[in-house]
Motif scaffolding. Sequence first.
Motif, mmCIF file in Angstrom:
data_model
loop_
_atom_site.group_PDB
_atom_site.id
_atom_site.type_symbol
_atom_site.label_atom_id
_atom_site.label_comp_id
_atom_site.label_asym_id
_atom_site.label_seq_id
_atom_site.Cartn_x
_atom_site.Cartn_y
_atom_site.Cartn_z
ATOM 1 N N GLY A 42 -10.112 -3.885 -3.366
ATOM 2 C CA GLY A 42 -8.697 -4.180 -3.519
ATOM 3 C C GLY A 42 -7.859 -3.120 -2.849
ATOM 4 N N GLY A 43 -6.542 -3.207 -3.071
ATOM 5 C CA GLY A 43 -5.648 -2.266 -2.431
ATOM 6 C C GLY A 43 -5.336 -2.693 -1.009
ATOM 7 N N PHE B 80 8.116 -5.392 -1.800
ATOM 8 C CA PHE B 80 8.156 -6.693 -1.159
ATOM 9 C C PHE B 80 7.332 -6.789 0.131
ATOM 10 C CE2 PHE B 80 10.295 -9.829 1.654
ATOM 11 C CZ PHE B 80 9.794 -10.945 1.022
ATOM 12 N N PRO B 81 7.357 -5.771 1.017
ATOM 13 C CA PRO B 81 6.583 -5.916 2.268
ATOM 14 C C PRO B 81 5.112 -6.242 2.021
ATOM 15 C CG PRO B 81 8.039 -4.057 2.443
ATOM 16 C CD PRO B 81 8.128 -4.520 1.010
ATOM 17 N N ALA B 82 4.525 -5.675 0.973
ATOM 18 C CA ALA B 82 3.112 -5.961 0.687
ATOM 19 C C ALA B 82 2.921 -7.443 0.418
ATOM 20 C CB ALA B 82 2.650 -5.145 -0.509
ATOM 21 N N THR B 83 3.845 -8.020 -0.374
ATOM 22 C CA THR B 83 3.755 -9.452 -0.676
ATOM 23 C C THR B 83 4.014 -10.287 0.566
ATOM 24 O OG1 THR B 83 4.439 -9.088 -2.940
ATOM 25 C CG2 THR B 83 4.751 -11.291 -2.060
ATOM 26 N N LEU B 84 5.016 -9.871 1.332
ATOM 27 C CA LEU B 84 5.355 -10.613 2.552
ATOM 28 C C LEU B 84 4.153 -10.659 3.486
ATOM 29 C CD1 LEU B 84 7.642 -12.017 4.132
ATOM 30 C CD2 LEU B 84 8.120 -9.819 5.197
ATOM 31 N N ARG C 282 -7.236 -2.016 11.604
ATOM 32 C CA ARG C 282 -8.496 -2.665 11.205
ATOM 33 C C ARG C 282 -8.697 -2.582 9.701
ATOM 34 N NH1 ARG C 282 -11.502 -1.002 15.638
ATOM 35 N NH2 ARG C 282 -12.286 0.795 14.499
ATOM 36 N N ASP C 283 -8.364 -1.433 9.148
ATOM 37 C CA ASP C 283 -8.552 -1.245 7.714
ATOM 38 C C ASP C 283 -7.619 -2.157 6.920
ATOM 39 O OD1 ASP C 283 -9.975 0.112 5.649
ATOM 40 O OD2 ASP C 283 -8.107 1.179 5.180
ATOM 41 N N ALA C 284 -6.378 -2.263 7.385
ATOM 42 C CA ALA C 284 -5.409 -3.122 6.692
ATOM 43 C C ALA C 284 -5.849 -4.580 6.772
ATOM 44 C CB ALA C 284 -4.020 -2.940 7.298
ATOM 45 N N ALA C 285 -6.304 -4.987 7.954
ATOM 46 C CA ALA C 285 -6.753 -6.368 8.139
ATOM 47 C C ALA C 285 -7.964 -6.658 7.248
ATOM 48 C CB ALA C 285 -7.100 -6.607 9.604
ATOM 49 N N TRP C 286 -8.859 -5.691 7.165
ATOM 50 C CA TRP C 286 -10.069 -5.817 6.348
ATOM 51 C C TRP C 286 -9.702 -6.030 4.889
ATOM 52 C CZ3 TRP C 286 -13.275 -1.488 3.971
ATOM 53 C CH2 TRP C 286 -14.559 -1.944 3.630
ATOM 54 N N HIS C 287 -8.661 -5.295 4.446
ATOM 55 C CA HIS C 287 -8.217 -5.423 3.064
ATOM 56 C C HIS C 287 -7.482 -6.739 2.805
ATOM 57 C CE1 HIS C 287 -9.228 -1.192 2.651
ATOM 58 N NE2 HIS C 287 -9.123 -1.356 1.343
ATOM 59 N N LEU C 288 -6.974 -7.343 3.870
ATOM 60 C CA LEU C 288 -6.197 -8.578 3.693
ATOM 61 C C LEU C 288 -7.080 -9.814 3.552
ATOM 62 C CD1 LEU C 288 -3.191 -8.090 6.133
ATOM 63 C CD2 LEU C 288 -3.017 -8.978 3.806
ATOM 64 N N PHE D 131 -6.567 -8.077 -7.031
ATOM 65 C CA PHE D 131 -6.900 -7.237 -5.869
ATOM 66 C C PHE D 131 -6.080 -5.952 -5.834
ATOM 67 C CE2 PHE D 131 -8.357 -11.417 -4.517
ATOM 68 C CZ PHE D 131 -9.631 -11.109 -4.046
ATOM 69 N N SER D 132 -5.525 -5.554 -6.978
ATOM 70 C CA SER D 132 -4.616 -4.405 -7.092
ATOM 71 C C SER D 132 -3.737 -4.241 -5.852
ATOM 72 C CB SER D 132 -5.377 -3.106 -7.399
ATOM 73 O OG SER D 132 -6.676 -3.130 -6.866
ATOM 74 N N TRP D 133 -3.014 -5.299 -5.592
ATOM 75 C CA TRP D 133 -2.142 -5.349 -4.413
ATOM 76 C C TRP D 133 -0.735 -4.952 -4.848
ATOM 77 C CZ3 TRP D 133 -4.094 -6.229 0.308
ATOM 78 C CH2 TRP D 133 -3.206 -6.437 1.359
ATOM 79 N N PRO D 134 -0.187 -3.888 -4.319
ATOM 80 C CA PRO D 134 1.110 -3.402 -4.815
ATOM 81 C C PRO D 134 2.269 -4.259 -4.344
ATOM 82 C CG PRO D 134 0.379 -2.055 -2.974
ATOM 83 C CD PRO D 134 -0.700 -3.074 -3.197
#
Lengths: 357, 352
Positions: free
Chosen positions: A181-182, A111-115, A212-218, A298-301
Amino acid sequence: MAAMPKAPRVSAQWRNVGRIVARRLGLSVFLLIGITTMTFVLSHVVPGDPVATMLGDRGTPREIARMRSQLGLDRPLPLQYASYLWNLAHLRLGTSIRTRRPVLKDLADYFPATLELSTCALLLSLALGIPLGIASALRRDRPLDHAARLFSLGGVSMPVFWLALVLLALCYGRWDILPAGGRLSDFTLPPPHVTGLLLVDSLLANDWVAFRDAAWHLIAPSICLGYLTTATLARQVRAQMLEVLNQDYIRMARGLGLSEPVVILKYALKNAMLPVITVIGLSYGSLLSGAVLTETIFSWPGIGRYAVGSSISLDFPALMGVTLLIAVLYGVVNLCVDLLYLVLDPRIRDGAAREIE
Amino acid sequence: MSTLLEVRGLNVSFDAVRVVHDIDLTLERGETLGIVGETGSGKSVSSSALMGLLPVPPARVRAATLSFDGRSLLRGNELDLRAVGRERGRGMAMIFQDPSSALNPLFTIGDVLMAVIRRHRKLRGTALRTCAVELLEAVGLPSPSHILDSYPHQLSGGMKQRTAIAMTLAAKPSLLIADEPTTALDATVATQVLALLADLQRESGVAMLFISHDLGVVSRVCSRVAVMYAGRIVEEAPVDTLFRAPSHPYTRGLFAARPHLRLPSMLGERRVEHHERRALLAIPGSVPTPAQLPAGCAFHPRCYHATADCNARVPVLETLPTPPQALTGHSELHPARVACFHPVLNAPPQGD
């Protein structure tokens, strides 16, 4: 001479607010009962035997029967329902047939990934949609308005999967400026798990590389997921703003010589946003539950992919968990919207206007 | 006295339809001018146009001269919205017809009132709140500090109109435009609000443009009256002259349509014998729509005095050749300006 103002005393006002909140919470309880019943019934009347799916070709009839009684699936439905509710009350959502882990744990993982994704998408659409709607209303029927409406039309009519593929093809395939993705690149160490939201966790750990990496992926999935909401918001804000700008109280504010930014951004916007808040709430709800396509591409878990996986393998406990979670989320978001109305609209606070149903 | 507002040849159109035709208005400092006319005569549109409050497409506002306090509000012959914007509040302020819709439902009275004070009087802190309380007291509201924290829906109609008046006063305007400020109120409350406006005008010396469909209301506040019909001024006169010797057939019709104020004979000698004394007379027909104005004088299809030339040319506003005192026996009556080929010049019977 005019009498004393009819303003309710402060205590009376709070009693009113308390009554509305209590009623609203009471309604939520009924909603929950309804939802649990629905999910239970739906998942137990669909054809297909989860145990057979689980055991696959190796399952002998004996093994299947043993498994069924182990899972409690051989008991009569009312009994199953009662124990389902009982477990639910103790936050036991059962064990996933597919992952063989407690469903609650699975949900907490996915759920946190979706949130995070949905919240970013919502913030993006708020930041874009509201100013776009305001500008559109102020420049009605001029080039800017036409451009904004074209943009909105694209948002409402473009399929998400298509937009996602185009984004991927261009930003990853051709220019290579965004990841495929990811949530993180392979070589980035994830921050220590606290909330499960990578942006928050990396900030907590003071890990700017991960942030930065997480934001880039978002970026790409947020754009993809948020475009429809941006478009809806821009349209709604434009329509409401045009309506409000025509009101006497805005002509009055202008006639009193108040500056245009104050008139628009303070006195008009608050009135215009009142009906839009409901739209924002509903959008957030559907962002949280409707990210399946975006997450897949985007292979988002996230929870959407979890739900798809669970339904393919007829994983009833997991499906019921997901449904329940989404229903609860909708309820919470709507509750927040209703409470926000109490904060923003004094007429509702006084019970002078129609109550929120 | 010096001229505060000078309007020459004001035209307002919506899309291609002209709703206000070549209006001239002059207002001295501290003067009170009433604009009277039926619904759709263009009186509210003219005042909103002066304030720059019409949505600019579709509306189009043009004039030959439009100056306020010596400053032109035109760019070319179009209304300059920027220039008008600078005059709003401190220069001219407006009171609206329906106080329920003129107050923002989501903000307290104090929020808006103090925003106006901050903007125009540059006050801060306690001085700001004190000033707001004083303004609410000045418009006769009880427990002002309580009202500052109230929302519009918590106040009665009369109180709302009083707070709206207080808000305009907060800007200290030199011209107050009141657009039917008492029409939406109960009769008794309307009387109180009217008295308040008249008092405030006398005390502060603010010039006032008072728009109403009610001649009686206008006579209580104004010194001069302009009567509008179908987007034009058809008669303009000091209030005494207008009430003693109305000259335009339409003005006479307005008087005749008022209950218990004038006799039906005011419509002209040709009709006198056909009517009961004190009967309420409606003007036959209705106001034409701006898109379908009759040729010539717009009033001629409803006029008892109309002749062939009335639908050939549009009459212009001219000072009457006969001084009205010759008609009424009153001295010191200033002559009226009338746009009519056949002004009614007989003396109306005196004493109702």
